[in-house]
Write a protein that holds these residues in place. Structure first.
Motif, PDB file in Angstrom:
ATOM      1  N   ASN A 211       0.857  -1.193   0.000  1.00 49.83           N
ATOM      2  CA  ASN A 211       0.000   0.000   0.000  1.00 49.83           C
ATOM      3  C   ASN A 211       0.891   1.241   0.000  1.00 49.83           C
ATOM      4  OD1 ASN A 211      -2.218   1.711   0.262  1.00 49.83           O
ATOM      5  ND2 ASN A 211      -2.242   1.549   2.486  1.00 49.83           N
ATOM      6  N   ARG A 212       1.423   1.576  -1.157  1.00 46.27           N
ATOM      7  CA  ARG A 212       2.471   2.594  -1.239  1.00 46.27           C
ATOM      8  C   ARG A 212       1.954   3.889  -1.862  1.00 46.27           C
ATOM      9  NH1 ARG A 212       7.185  -1.496  -3.587  1.00 46.27           N
ATOM     10  NH2 ARG A 212       6.847  -3.147  -2.045  1.00 46.27           N
ATOM     11  N   HIS A 213       1.533   4.823  -1.028  1.00 50.64           N
ATOM     12  CA  HIS A 213       0.947   6.057  -1.520  1.00 50.64           C
ATOM     13  C   HIS A 213       1.951   6.890  -2.319  1.00 50.64           C
ATOM     14  CE1 HIS A 213      -2.438   6.066   1.763  1.00 50.64           C
ATOM     15  NE2 HIS A 213      -2.386   4.951   1.065  1.00 50.64           N
ATOM     16  N   ARG A 214       3.153   7.030  -1.771  1.00 50.37           N
ATOM     17  CA  ARG A 214       4.164   7.848  -2.462  1.00 50.37           C
ATOM     18  C   ARG A 214       4.447   7.279  -3.851  1.00 50.37           C
ATOM     19  NH1 ARG A 214       8.545  11.163  -0.496  1.00 50.37           N
ATOM     20  NH2 ARG A 214       8.021  10.523   1.628  1.00 50.37           N
ATOM     21  N   ALA A 215       4.563   5.959  -3.939  1.00 52.88           N
ATOM     22  CA  ALA A 215       4.875   5.333  -5.219  1.00 52.88           C
ATOM     23  C   ALA A 215       3.754   5.519  -6.231  1.00 52.88           C
ATOM     24  CB  ALA A 215       5.159   3.844  -5.006  1.00 52.88           C
ATOM     25  N   VAL A 216       2.512   5.378  -5.771  1.00 53.93           N
ATOM     26  CA  VAL A 216       1.365   5.498  -6.677  1.00 53.93           C
ATOM     27  C   VAL A 216       1.301   6.894  -7.285  1.00 53.93           C
ATOM     28  CG1 VAL A 216      -1.147   5.506  -6.791  1.00 53.93           C
ATOM     29  CG2 VAL A 216       0.030   3.681  -5.557  1.00 53.93           C
ATOM     30  N   ARG A 217       1.637   7.906  -6.499  1.00 54.71           N
ATOM     31  CA  ARG A 217       1.582   9.284  -7.008  1.00 54.71           C
ATOM     32  C   ARG A 217       2.489   9.476  -8.224  1.00 54.71           C
ATOM     33  NH1 ARG A 217      -1.196  11.833  -2.985  1.00 54.71           N
ATOM     34  NH2 ARG A 217      -0.731  11.195  -0.838  1.00 54.71           N
ATOM     35  N   PHE A 218       3.561   8.718  -8.273  1.00 55.57           N
ATOM     36  CA  PHE A 218       4.530   8.893  -9.357  1.00 55.57           C
ATOM     37  C   PHE A 218       4.549   7.704 -10.322  1.00 55.57           C
ATOM     38  CE2 PHE A 218       6.004  11.476  -5.795  1.00 55.57           C
ATOM     39  CZ  PHE A 218       6.163  12.706  -6.423  1.00 55.57           C
ATOM     40  N   GLY A 219       3.563   6.825 -10.195  1.00 57.41           N
ATOM     41  CA  GLY A 219       3.442   5.719 -11.128  1.00 57.41           C
ATOM     42  C   GLY A 219       4.549   4.703 -11.039  1.00 57.41           C
ATOM     43  N   VAL A 220       5.087   4.518  -9.810  1.00 53.83           N
ATOM     44  CA  VAL A 220       6.180   3.551  -9.617  1.00 53.83           C
ATOM     45  C   VAL A 220       5.807   2.602  -8.478  1.00 53.83           C
ATOM     46  CG1 VAL A 220       8.069   4.906 -10.572  1.00 53.83           C
ATOM     47  CG2 VAL A 220       7.379   5.280  -8.203  1.00 53.83           C
TER      48      VAL A 220
END
Length: 384
Positions: A211-220
């Motif tokens: 559940n990676r919010h930071r990653a999802v924001r940047f599509g990674v």
């Protein structure tokens, strides 16, 4: 009127809970490197500690690539706790001890293979985000420093390309994400053995997507995003299907550590996936403490490795004191790989020196003789 310590505890906790969320401490790096032009690398000699590589990476890499390395699960509290847990443990130094031969005690055997230090490069995906040559810098740097590199299953380069970068006799372990389909798992096991890897590091803490919010924001987002069928019976089936030793990576409780010993795991790897899978999972240091308190025999029955939040020599010593055989570092080496093998080798040299001089100042003359008597892990409310 004087307030009691107990009365002040809530204030201490509130103050520390409100403190800024830092990637690295303020040790003057901004004063020295703050004027480095965006997209350029400062001279490698200006890097004096592993946290410096994070600072450099944050200012050099593109935001999405850096975010992939840096991200943690949800609010990233487990990521933060991995770093801060070490500061809740106090060292108990001894003095007037002959420590002049401490460096000669650094060499360590990992599953029977000889390495120059009790730490290794943890498996981390997508080295190509930080360097166009991908994992080549990690392989070559590990060889130059004579430490173990555990290759990620989701590497930027192919397994043959990684093997081709090895030096003669170099030992690499292969990380593996299991497939629910055992036919596919068998293919992966056979491929790893044929490629020349010396052991399998089996990731067991990634049953579902992180559940990676930071990653999802940047599509990674996560490299592994499926629900995966996996049990101890499945683990045993895998062990019976390959000649390679299989190390479960992602042990997060004393119960699972004991179970791994019961089934005869050749080693266990304490890890919470760098705080990237389940926010609220304990840090590897906390897991090691739990095992030491409730089932200390585990450290004698199998080799125990641990990673997560290690940035200093003293961090490694706290894990080694509890009985951990070797300590892994992931993000620091991924950031160091921005410089290629020279950066990785520099990170190895920095860590070796810190382990040695911190052990010497702790009064440990032989790293193989470090023990829990050198640490104090009683609750410390100032750093809760």
């Amino acid at each position: 009127m004087r307030l009691s310590t107990v009365a002040l505890l809530p204030l201490f906790r509130a103050a520390f809970a409100a403190r800024p969320f830092l990637n690295e401490p303020d040790t003057g790096i901004e004063d020295v490197l703050g004027n480095t032009p965006k997209g350029t690398l400062p001279n490698l000699t200006s890097i004096v500690g592993l946290p410096d590589f994070d600072y450099v990476a944050r200012h050099y890499m593109n935001l999405s690539g850096y975010s992939y390395y840096r991200n943690g699960a949800a609010g990233e509290w487990s990521y933060r706790n991995n770093l801060e847990a070490f500061h809740r443990i106090r060292l108990r130094p001894r003095v007037l001890v002959d420590i002049t031969n401490i460096e000669s005690s650094l060499p360590t055997k990992i599953l029977g293979h000889n390495f120059s230090a009790p730490f290794f490069i943890s498996p981390c995906a997508r080295a190509g985000y930080g360097n166009a040559e991908g994992e080549k810098g990690l392989v070559r740097g590990a060889s130059q420093g004579n430490i173990l590199y555990m290759v990620s299953d989701f590497s930027s380069l192919s397994k043959p390309e990684i093997q081709a970068a090895k030096t003669s006799g170099q030992v690499l372990f292969q990380q593996l994400y299991v497939a629910s389909n055992f036919t596919e798992t068998q293919r992966q096991l056979d491929q790893a053995a044929a490629a020349g890897f010396a052991a399998i590091v089996l990731t067991v803490d990634s049953a579902a997507d992180g559940n990676r919010h930071r990653a999802v924001r940047f599509g990674v987002g996560s490299a592994d995003s499926e629900y995966t069928y996996f049990t101890w019976d499945y683990y045993n089936q895998m062990r019976n299907s390959t000649r390679l030793p299989i190390i479960p990576k992602g042990i997060m409780s004393v119960e699972d550590a004991v179970k791994a010993v019961e089934v005869g795991a050749p080693a266990i790897y304490l890890s919470n996936h760098g705080g990237r899978q389940l926010d609220g999972a304990p840090s590897p240091l906390e897991i090691a403490l739990e095992i030491y308190e409730q089932a200390p025999y585990v450290f004698n029955r199998t080799e125990v490795y641990a990673d997560g939040g290690v940035r200093y020599g003293a961090d490694a010593l706290k894990l080694l004191a509890l009985g951990v055989k070797a300590v892994g570092l992931g993000r620091p080496f991924m950031y160091a790989n921005i410089y290629g093998d020279k950066g990785v080798k520099h990170a190895i040299d920095l860590m070796k020196r810190e382990v040695a001089i911190d052990a010497a100042n702790l009064g440990v003359g032989d790293l193989k003789k470090i023990s829990p008597t050198y640490i104090d892990y009683r609750p410390n409310y100032w750093y809760s």
